[in-house]
Scaffold this motif. Sequence first.
Motif, PDB file in Angstrom:
ATOM      1  N   HIS A  43       0.842  -1.197   0.000  1.00  0.00           N
ATOM      2  CA  HIS A  43       0.000   0.000   0.000  1.00  0.00           C
ATOM      3  C   HIS A  43       0.874   1.242   0.000  1.00  0.00           C
ATOM      4  O   HIS A  43       1.569   1.522   0.977  1.00  0.00           O
ATOM      5  CB  HIS A  43      -0.910  -0.069   1.240  1.00  0.00           C
ATOM      6  CG  HIS A  43      -1.910   1.033   1.323  1.00  0.00           C
ATOM      7  ND1 HIS A  43      -2.664   1.250   2.444  1.00  0.00           N
ATOM      8  CD2 HIS A  43      -2.288   1.974   0.416  1.00  0.00           C
ATOM      9  CE1 HIS A  43      -3.466   2.289   2.231  1.00  0.00           C
ATOM     10  NE2 HIS A  43      -3.244   2.743   1.010  1.00  0.00           N
ATOM     11  N   HIS A  49       3.879   0.867   2.778  1.00  0.00           N
ATOM     12  CA  HIS A  49       3.890  -0.169   3.817  1.00  0.00           C
ATOM     13  C   HIS A  49       3.209  -1.416   3.288  1.00  0.00           C
ATOM     14  O   HIS A  49       2.625  -1.408   2.205  1.00  0.00           O
ATOM     15  CB  HIS A  49       3.206   0.342   5.092  1.00  0.00           C
ATOM     16  CG  HIS A  49       1.762   0.712   4.879  1.00  0.00           C
ATOM     17  ND1 HIS A  49       1.384   1.950   4.437  1.00  0.00           N
ATOM     18  CD2 HIS A  49       0.629  -0.006   5.019  1.00  0.00           C
ATOM     19  CE1 HIS A  49       0.067   1.988   4.329  1.00  0.00           C
ATOM     20  NE2 HIS A  49      -0.428   0.814   4.668  1.00  0.00           N
ATOM     21  N   ASP A  51       0.379  -4.317   4.341  1.00  0.00           N
ATOM     22  CA  ASP A  51      -0.697  -4.623   5.278  1.00  0.00           C
ATOM     23  C   ASP A  51      -0.895  -6.136   5.332  1.00  0.00           C
ATOM     24  O   ASP A  51      -1.391  -6.742   4.368  1.00  0.00           O
ATOM     25  CB  ASP A  51      -1.999  -3.949   4.841  1.00  0.00           C
ATOM     26  CG  ASP A  51      -1.954  -2.430   5.004  1.00  0.00           C
ATOM     27  OD1 ASP A  51      -1.794  -1.979   6.148  1.00  0.00           O
ATOM     28  OD2 ASP A  51      -2.075  -1.711   3.993  1.00  0.00           O
TER      29      ASP A  51
HETATM   30 MN    MN Z   1      -2.510   0.346   4.533  1.00  0.00          MN
END
Ligand code: MN
Length: 203
Positions: A43, A49, A51
């Motif tokens: 993402h 990052h 997830d």
């Molecule tokens: Mn996220």
Amino acid sequence: MPRRPDPLETYRQKRDFGVTPEPAPEAVAPAPAGKLRFMVHKHDATRLHYDLRLEVDGVLASWACPKGPSYDPGQKRLAVETEDHPLAYGDFEGRIPDGEYGAGDSIIWDRGTYDTEPPGQMQVQRRKGHLHIVMDGQKLKGGWHLVRTRPQGGKAQWLLFKAKDGTERPDYDVVAERPESVASGRRVTRGPQRQSRLRGVHP
Ligand code: MN
């Protein structure tokens, strides 16, 4: 009978489903007879990052991991617990519009099934703050630990690291070697359009 608290309340509150392409929550599904699903979204939001989402009790328990998972047991990666997501989120790949919560591209970086070690202990291990999960994904295979490092209240922080179970590969950088979406093959992600760019400050 008292109603079970809605685990997706925070997810719902943070989003405008008339604007974002992310799925609106469905009714919380009963426990599945088959294997539990997991997926990892890459993402590209305010910060890039990964997830990690694990199916439990009809929702996706979720952690945001800035550096992503590692096959090196010596690499302990921060994973910040985030709100539970609906099961339908497992199929979401796309662009969350600028101005919306989590704006930026999100791709399905990996997915598959998982269980705890020993099997069937997800609820117990989650409460204890030490998950030992065995994943069977396209990129992630074998055991990982997720250990809570701070007491609950606010955003709980966990550490994600590879189990020493014979599937570790300390020299293999899976995040660098396999950047693509397992759903579409897409490699490139884009973060949110900055206000300064919209105003023409940058070329
Ligand atoms: Mn996220």
